[in-house]
Design an enzyme around this catalytic site. Structure first.
Site, PDB file in Angstrom:
ATOM      1  N   THR A 152       0.857  -1.188   0.000  1.00 33.28           N
ATOM      2  CA  THR A 152       0.000   0.000   0.000  1.00 33.28           C
ATOM      3  C   THR A 152       0.892   1.236   0.000  1.00 33.28           C
ATOM      4  O   THR A 152       2.050   1.192   0.406  1.00 33.28           O
ATOM      5  CB  THR A 152      -0.936   0.063   1.224  1.00 33.28           C
ATOM      6  OG1 THR A 152      -0.149   0.259   2.416  1.00 33.28           O
ATOM      7  CG2 THR A 152      -1.765  -1.201   1.358  1.00 33.28           C
ATOM      8  N   ASP A 153       0.322   2.334  -0.480  1.00 29.07           N
ATOM      9  CA  ASP A 153       0.991   3.633  -0.440  1.00 29.07           C
ATOM     10  C   ASP A 153      -0.073   4.662  -0.071  1.00 29.07           C
ATOM     11  O   ASP A 153      -1.238   4.296   0.147  1.00 29.07           O
ATOM     12  CB  ASP A 153       1.691   3.933  -1.772  1.00 29.07           C
ATOM     13  CG  ASP A 153       0.737   3.932  -2.960  1.00 29.07           C
ATOM     14  OD1 ASP A 153      -0.429   4.355  -2.794  1.00 29.07           O
ATOM     15  OD2 ASP A 153       1.149   3.507  -4.051  1.00 29.07           O
TER      16      ASP A 153
ATOM     17  N   THR B 222       6.646   1.057   7.235  1.00 31.32           N
ATOM     18  CA  THR B 222       6.108   1.299   5.902  1.00 31.32           C
ATOM     19  C   THR B 222       4.667   1.822   6.005  1.00 31.32           C
ATOM     20  O   THR B 222       4.042   1.755   7.055  1.00 31.32           O
ATOM     21  CB  THR B 222       6.154   0.036   5.039  1.00 31.32           C
ATOM     22  OG1 THR B 222       5.585  -1.056   5.775  1.00 31.32           O
ATOM     23  CG2 THR B 222       7.589  -0.320   4.671  1.00 31.32           C
ATOM     24  N   HIS B 223       4.145   2.302   4.884  1.00 31.30           N
ATOM     25  CA  HIS B 223       2.862   3.005   4.883  1.00 31.30           C
ATOM     26  C   HIS B 223       1.743   2.213   5.546  1.00 31.30           C
ATOM     27  O   HIS B 223       1.066   2.698   6.449  1.00 31.30           O
ATOM     28  CB  HIS B 223       2.462   3.356   3.449  1.00 31.30           C
ATOM     29  CG  HIS B 223       1.085   3.926   3.340  1.00 31.30           C
ATOM     30  ND1 HIS B 223      -0.018   3.130   3.085  1.00 31.30           N
ATOM     31  CD2 HIS B 223       0.623   5.187   3.488  1.00 31.30           C
ATOM     32  CE1 HIS B 223      -1.093   3.896   3.075  1.00 31.30           C
ATOM     33  NE2 HIS B 223      -0.739   5.140   3.301  1.00 31.30           N
ATOM     34  N   GLY B 224       1.513   0.984   5.079  1.00 33.18           N
ATOM     35  CA  GLY B 224       0.392   0.192   5.591  1.00 33.18           C
ATOM     36  C   GLY B 224       0.469  -0.029   7.089  1.00 33.18           C
ATOM     37  O   GLY B 224      -0.551   0.010   7.796  1.00 33.18           O
TER      38      GLY B 224
END
Length: 225
Positions: A150-151, A173-175
């Site tokens: 995901t972003d 990270t994003h998620g």
């Protein structure tokens, strides 16, 4: 420290400017190239505008000047692209081309569970929604988002999702970060999650210990592309 804080608050937004302008310029480049491609289609040089995707800029310039395209070259590259799409890239590859493999440590996971990295605590059960392309996907309230990654563009899905599973990622990270902000269980780094977890299948996400349980054997449906 006061000076540094003021500088950070005043200038941190500029961090995103380079990426924004790069993407904006690439869009302009693409529009210009596609205009030329449409002209080539009208002239009968190309069969379709998207054929320019298989030419370098130098080759495209030559095609425009000569009003002729090597159709066999384009066909060969399309075939190569179809072959490449079937490949599964390694999770980690060094600049020297070395492929690095790893394995998870000992986990208190039940037999048959898919191991991963716990990044947002909690346990949730729900229907898996395997999403490959966010622009064509629909997530109902309580569904569990299953994706390769995901972003920031995926953030609206987290409002409806009751859990998150991704194939790649880590604690920062994003998620992982958004899942913790929304308070929903999440496990990342689950290898082949989008192929091993079937669309519509009921699963249990253990974001505390880091594994996914497949709870039923419903006939698989196609993932949302």
């Amino acid at each position: 420290m006061d000076k540094l804080v003021k500088t950070y608050r005043g200038l941190a937004g500029f961090r995103e400017y380079p990426k924004y302008f790069i993407v904006a310029h690439f869009n302009l480049y693409k529009q210009a190239i596609m205009k030329e491609a449409e002209k080539l289609v009208c002239q009968g040089v190309l069969n379709q505008a998207e054929d320019v995707y298989y030419l370098s800029l130098t080759e495209l310039e030559q095609v425009i000047r000569a009003a002729h395209a090597d159709q066999q070259l384009i066909a060969d590259r399309k075939e190569k692209y179809r072959e490449y799409e079937k490949l599964t890239p390694p999770r980690v590859m060094t600049s020297e081309g070395e492929i690095i493999n790893g394995s998870y440590g000992e986990q208190a996971a039940p037999p048959g569970a898919l191991p991963g990295i716990p990044v947002s605590a909690g346990i949730v059960e729900g229907r898996a929604r395997v999403i490959l392309k966010p622009e064509q996907a629909k997530l109902d309230k309580g569904d569990i988002l299953v994706a390769a990654f995901t972003d920031p563009g995926w953030t609206p899905f987290f409002v409806s999702a009751s859990g998150v599973v991704t194939e790649v990622g880590g604690l920062m990270t994003h998620g992982a970060i958004v899942a913790r902000e929304y308070g929903i269980p999440a496990v990342v780094g689950v290898q082949q999650a989008t192929s091993l977890i079937r669309e519509g299948q009921r699963i249990r996400v253990n974001g505390t210990k880091g594994y996914i349980e497949l709870l039923d054997d419903l006939p698989p449906a196609s993932p949302v592309h």
